[in-house]
Design an enzyme around this catalytic site. Structure first.
Site, PDB file in Angstrom:
ATOM      1  N   ASP A 138      48.776  20.562  43.191  1.00 57.43           N
ATOM      2  CA  ASP A 138      48.344  20.668  41.803  1.00 57.43           C
ATOM      3  C   ASP A 138      49.089  21.766  41.048  1.00 57.43           C
ATOM      4  OD1 ASP A 138      46.626  23.198  41.566  1.00 57.43           O
ATOM      5  OD2 ASP A 138      45.669  22.201  43.257  1.00 57.43           O
ATOM      6  N   LYS A 139      49.035  21.708  39.749  1.00 54.68           N
ATOM      7  CA  LYS A 139      49.850  22.548  38.870  1.00 54.68           C
ATOM      8  C   LYS A 139      49.665  24.029  39.143  1.00 54.68           C
ATOM      9  CE  LYS A 139      50.911  23.207  33.931  1.00 54.68           C
ATOM     10  NZ  LYS A 139      50.601  22.743  32.551  1.00 54.68           N
TER      11      LYS A 139
END
Length: 262
Positions: free
Chosen positions: A100-101
């Site tokens: 995830d970011k």
């Protein structure tokens, strides 16, 4: 050859994704919209979204250090930098799964669709190792609950290896890949992830790569990965690998690095 295998071998996408693209009408063969199960030959003209597909000449597998703030997608969205642009590799490569970011660390990139499928099959139990910092002290109760399985996303996570490595830090080895799994597990136990770094996928270590750098996986390291994946496909599972602190691999491969200055 089945069309989904052709697209996978060409490095366009995984077989599963190829079937979805066919169902969406994005793939044509000799001018006709393709359907799952379609066969192609040496002279077939295959287009995806109107663009011709040619088999890749060279199979590539990279270990990439994804920094925080980078999204693991091939799509381009305003205001976001994706992993493909970060690496800037001359051949078209795809990330194997997601990170995830707000997380950082190891992600594999390849144009080998079959290998991508093998790694992503959760039933094969391939290990992924992470170093995590949370916003409260790591207690014995927390460790035991994480190890035993936590209810998230209408299921209970698989039992996993969890080890305390600092007052508010722990190491965790997962064999499944639920969406934002570690963050959701921690939230379910009343804490918040402050930092999360992936340091291993199967036998591939992040080693001493720095954010934005990559190296090509070759030789013994690549063969060990393929052997582990083959064992998983046959139901043999994965032999537990030594845990790493993410600082240094046991064998130092020849580096092929690219520093991101964006």
């Amino acid at each position: 050859m089945r069309l989904n295998k052709f697209l996978s071998d060409a490095g366009v996408c995984s077989r599963r994704e190829a079937d979805r693209w066919m169902e969406a009408g994005r793939v044509t063969v000799d001018g006709d919209v393709a359907r799952p199960g379609c066969q192609v030959g040496p002279e077939s003209r295959v287009l995806v979204d109107g663009r011709p597909v040619e088999p890749e000449q060279r199979k590539v597998l990279l270990a990439v250090y994804k920094p925080r703030g980078i999204v693991c997608t091939t799509a381009r969205h305003a205001g976001e930098k994706n992993i493909v642009d970060l690496v800037g590799y001359p051949q078209r490569l795809y990330p194997v799964g997601r990170l995830d970011k707000e997380s950082e660390g190891l992600i594999l990139m390849t144009n080998m669709g079959t290998l991508m499928d093998q790694i992503l099959r959760s039933r094969n139990g391939h290990e992924k190792e992470y170093l995590v910092q949370i916003n409260r002290p790591v207690t014995l109760d927390f460790l035991e609950k994480m190890r035993g399985g936590v209810p998230i996303l209408d299921t209970v996570t698989r039992p996993c290896t969890v080890e305390k490595i600092g007052a508010d830090r722990f190491r965790i080895v997962l064999t499944q890949g639920l969406n934002r799994q570690i963050r959701r597990m921690c939230e379910a136990l009343g804490c918040r992830v402050e930092s999360l770094k992936r340091v291993r996928v199967v036998n591939i270590l992040l080693g001493d790569l720095q954010p934005g750098q990559y190296r090509e996986i070759q030789g013994e390291e690549k063969q060990a990965l393929l052997t582990a994946l083959e064992a998983g496909d046959k139901g043999g599972g994965q032999r537990p690998a030594p845990q790493s602190d993410g600082k240094k691999a046991s064998r130092r491969p020849e580096w092929n690095r690219q520093k991101w200055n964006g």
